[in-house]
Motif scaffolding. Structure first.
Motif, PDB file in Angstrom:
ATOM      1  N   ALA A  91       0.853  -1.189   0.000  1.00 62.46           N
ATOM      2  CA  ALA A  91       0.000   0.000   0.000  1.00 62.46           C
ATOM      3  C   ALA A  91       0.891   1.243   0.000  1.00 62.46           C
ATOM      4  N   SER A  92       0.571   2.202  -0.840  1.00 60.72           N
ATOM      5  CA  SER A  92       1.372   3.421  -0.932  1.00 60.72           C
ATOM      6  C   SER A  92       1.132   4.313   0.288  1.00 60.72           C
ATOM      7  N   ILE A  93       2.039   5.252   0.486  1.00 61.15           N
ATOM      8  CA  ILE A  93       1.883   6.198   1.589  1.00 61.15           C
ATOM      9  C   ILE A  93       0.602   6.992   1.412  1.00 61.15           C
ATOM     10  N   GLY A  94       0.302   7.343   0.154  1.00 58.81           N
ATOM     11  CA  GLY A  94      -0.922   8.097  -0.134  1.00 58.81           C
ATOM     12  C   GLY A  94      -2.173   7.325   0.287  1.00 58.81           C
ATOM     13  N   GLU A  95      -2.186   6.020  -0.015  1.00 58.16           N
ATOM     14  CA  GLU A  95      -3.332   5.191   0.360  1.00 58.16           C
ATOM     15  C   GLU A  95      -3.467   5.090   1.877  1.00 58.16           C
ATOM     16  N   ARG A  96      -2.339   4.966   2.561  1.00 52.30           N
ATOM     17  CA  ARG A  96      -2.373   4.857   4.017  1.00 52.30           C
ATOM     18  C   ARG A  96      -2.809   6.163   4.663  1.00 52.30           C
ATOM     19  N   ILE A  97      -2.348   7.283   4.110  1.00 55.76           N
ATOM     20  CA  ILE A  97      -2.764   8.586   4.643  1.00 55.76           C
ATOM     21  C   ILE A  97      -4.252   8.806   4.389  1.00 55.76           C
ATOM     22  N   ALA A  98      -4.706   8.428   3.175  1.00 54.40           N
ATOM     23  CA  ALA A  98      -6.129   8.579   2.836  1.00 54.40           C
ATOM     24  C   ALA A  98      -6.993   7.726   3.761  1.00 54.40           C
ATOM     25  N   LEU A 129      -7.124   9.409   7.104  1.00 51.54           N
ATOM     26  CA  LEU A 129      -8.014  10.578   7.076  1.00 51.54           C
ATOM     27  C   LEU A 129      -9.481  10.157   7.125  1.00 51.54           C
ATOM     28  N   LEU A 130      -9.801   9.066   6.432  1.00 51.56           N
ATOM     29  CA  LEU A 130     -11.172   8.549   6.480  1.00 51.56           C
ATOM     30  C   LEU A 130     -11.519   8.075   7.893  1.00 51.56           C
ATOM     31  N   ASP A 131     -10.561   7.390   8.526  1.00 52.79           N
ATOM     32  CA  ASP A 131     -10.777   6.951   9.907  1.00 52.79           C
ATOM     33  C   ASP A 131     -10.987   8.156  10.818  1.00 52.79           C
ATOM     34  N   MET A 132     -10.189   9.198  10.586  1.00 49.53           N
ATOM     35  CA  MET A 132     -10.337  10.411  11.384  1.00 49.53           C
ATOM     36  C   MET A 132     -11.702  11.050  11.170  1.00 49.53           C
ATOM     37  N   LEU A 133     -12.204  10.984   9.948  1.00 45.80           N
ATOM     38  CA  LEU A 133     -13.536  11.531   9.647  1.00 45.80           C
ATOM     39  C   LEU A 133     -14.617  10.770  10.415  1.00 45.80           C
ATOM     40  N   PHE A 134     -14.473   9.441  10.457  1.00 44.98           N
ATOM     41  CA  PHE A 134     -15.432   8.628  11.219  1.00 44.98           C
ATOM     42  C   PHE A 134     -15.367   8.958  12.713  1.00 44.98           C
ATOM     43  N   ILE A 135     -14.138   9.163  13.218  1.00 42.19           N
ATOM     44  CA  ILE A 135     -13.960   9.476  14.638  1.00 42.19           C
ATOM     45  C   ILE A 135     -14.552  10.843  14.970  1.00 42.19           C
ATOM     46  N   ILE A 136     -14.300  11.814  14.088  1.00 43.75           N
ATOM     47  CA  ILE A 136     -14.851  13.164  14.310  1.00 43.75           C
ATOM     48  C   ILE A 136     -16.377  13.121  14.290  1.00 43.75           C
ATOM     49  N   SER A 137     -16.943  12.350  13.365  1.00 33.66           N
ATOM     50  CA  SER A 137     -18.405  12.220  13.293  1.00 33.66           C
ATOM     51  C   SER A 137     -18.946  11.618  14.589  1.00 33.66           C
ATOM     52  N   TYR A 138     -18.221  10.621  15.097  1.00 31.03           N
ATOM     53  CA  TYR A 138     -18.625   9.992  16.361  1.00 31.03           C
ATOM     54  C   TYR A 138     -18.567  11.005  17.503  1.00 31.03           C
ATOM     55  N   ILE A 142      -7.055  -0.506  17.056  1.00 34.24           N
ATOM     56  CA  ILE A 142      -6.839  -1.915  17.397  1.00 34.24           C
ATOM     57  C   ILE A 142      -8.137  -2.707  17.349  1.00 34.24           C
ATOM     58  N   ALA A 143      -9.238  -2.100  17.796  1.00 33.97           N
ATOM     59  CA  ALA A 143     -10.523  -2.819  17.824  1.00 33.97           C
ATOM     60  C   ALA A 143     -11.019  -3.114  16.416  1.00 33.97           C
ATOM     61  N   SER A 144     -10.939  -2.127  15.525  1.00 35.63           N
ATOM     62  CA  SER A 144     -11.438  -2.320  14.164  1.00 35.63           C
ATOM     63  C   SER A 144     -10.567  -3.303  13.389  1.00 35.63           C
ATOM     64  N   GLU A 145      -9.244  -3.217  13.544  1.00 35.03           N
ATOM     65  CA  GLU A 145      -8.352  -4.123  12.821  1.00 35.03           C
ATOM     66  C   GLU A 145      -8.512  -5.559  13.298  1.00 35.03           C
ATOM     67  N   MET A 146      -8.741  -5.751  14.588  1.00 34.39           N
ATOM     68  CA  MET A 146      -8.972  -7.101  15.103  1.00 34.39           C
ATOM     69  C   MET A 146     -10.317  -7.648  14.630  1.00 34.39           C
ATOM     70  N   ALA A 147     -11.335  -6.780  14.627  1.00 41.22           N
ATOM     71  CA  ALA A 147     -12.682  -7.226  14.249  1.00 41.22           C
ATOM     72  C   ALA A 147     -12.804  -7.474  12.749  1.00 41.22           C
ATOM     73  N   MET A 148     -12.049  -6.735  11.934  1.00 40.06           N
ATOM     74  CA  MET A 148     -12.189  -6.825  10.480  1.00 40.06           C
ATOM     75  C   MET A 148     -10.944  -7.391   9.803  1.00 40.06           C
ATOM     76  N   ASN A 149     -10.223  -8.254  10.537  1.00 40.60           N
ATOM     77  CA  ASN A 149      -9.098  -8.991   9.953  1.00 40.60           C
ATOM     78  C   ASN A 149      -8.069  -8.076   9.293  1.00 40.60           C
ATOM     79  N   GLY A 150      -7.561  -7.114  10.073  1.00 44.65           N
ATOM     80  CA  GLY A 150      -6.486  -6.259   9.575  1.00 44.65           C
ATOM     81  C   GLY A 150      -6.928  -4.991   8.889  1.00 44.65           C
ATOM     82  N   GLN A 151      -8.202  -4.657   8.971  1.00 37.13           N
ATOM     83  CA  GLN A 151      -8.705  -3.456   8.310  1.00 37.13           C
ATOM     84  C   GLN A 151      -9.501  -2.582   9.277  1.00 37.13           C
ATOM     85  N   SER A 152      -9.253  -1.288   9.208  1.00 40.03           N
ATOM     86  CA  SER A 152     -10.158  -0.317   9.815  1.00 40.03           C
ATOM     87  C   SER A 152     -11.166   0.036   8.732  1.00 40.03           C
ATOM     88  N   TRP A 153     -12.133   0.875   9.042  1.00 36.21           N
ATOM     89  CA  TRP A 153     -13.103   1.254   8.004  1.00 36.21           C
ATOM     90  C   TRP A 153     -12.425   2.021   6.866  1.00 36.21           C
TER      91      TRP A 153
END
Length: 236
Positions: A19-26, A29-38, A67-78
């Motif tokens: 995975a590229s740095i751009g993909e990881r940063i994106a 940022l999406l995870d941060m958007l979900f957290i901010i919404s929460y 850690i919770a999302s990666e464990m629940a979704m086999n290595g993936q956050s949303w």
């Protein structure tokens, strides 16, 4: 495109796109958007409340999100799921709690304290898609193929097919994926000595795992195993 060689338990290297740095940063940022919404929803619910206990409980999902999302979704956050990237072990084994925990703890230092600069620099210098948390946990982040694993290992079964090697039920999905990769490698026009060595190593490893000895050449043997596996699993 940088690729990662994953050394499997069968001593066979599988190359996966990093995975590229751009993909990881994106994804971050999406995870941060979900957290901010929460947090916005939480602030609305907690409006007027001053209980430190309730505030602590409400903030726990934010702290444990990674850690919770990666464990629940086999290595993936949303965020990773949307970007189709995933945390994997460098040796091809399933990612354990200890690995996720190490990544999570060091993430607090790399990303929250150092504002992501340390993680970015480490990934660039490492060239294996690893930040410090990945190095400590022996993990990396790869880009997933467009096809699902089930589609990748699928092979058409001839009519009136009969299973030749019932021992194939001992193989894991990862084993079958390796077999399919080796078959495609054998069929490729640019067959090298390395490809022949990989095929022979895989042949011997699968024979040993199934505790059988077959007269067939590797391609025919593996193609039969693919047919057997798909036939058995189509009836489950």
């Amino acid at each position: 495109m940088d690729t990662l060689k994953i050394d499997t338990s069968q001593n066979i290297d599988i190359e996966q796109p990093i995975a590229s740095i751009g993909e990881r940063i994106a994804a971050a940022l999406l995870d941060m958007l979900f957290i901010i919404s929460y947090l916005l929803v939480l602030s609305f619910i907690y409006q007027g409340l001053h209980s430190k206990v309730l505030i602590f409980i409400g903030l726990l999902p934010v702290v444990l999100y990674s850690i919770a999302s990666e464990m629940a979704m086999n290595g993936q956050s949303w965020g990773k799921k949307i970007l189709k990237i995933k945390v994997v072990k460098m040796d091809g084994t399933p990612t354990t709690f200890s690995s996720y925990f190490l990544r999570w703890v060091l993430r607090l230092v790399e990303i929250l304290v150092m504002f992501g600069s340390l993680a970015t620099i480490t990934i660039i210098l490492n060239r294996k898609g690893q930040r410090l948390g990945d190095i400590a946990a022996n993990t990396s982040v790869i880009r997933l193929p467009n096809k699902s694993l089930r589609e990748t290992i699928y092979t058409q079964i001839p009519e009136n097919y009969r299973v030749v090697y019932p021992e194939v039920s001992r193989l894991t999905t990862n084993d079958i994926y390796i077999i399919k990769e080796v078959v495609e490698l054998i069929k490729s026009r640019n067959k090298t000595i390395r490809a022949i060595t990989i095929a022979q190593t895989a042949h011997e490893a699968i024979e040993q795992k199934l505790n059988i000895k077959v007269p067939q050449k590797t391609e025919a043997f593996f193609q039969t195993l693919l047919h057997d596996y798909n036939f058995i699993n189509s009836r489950i």
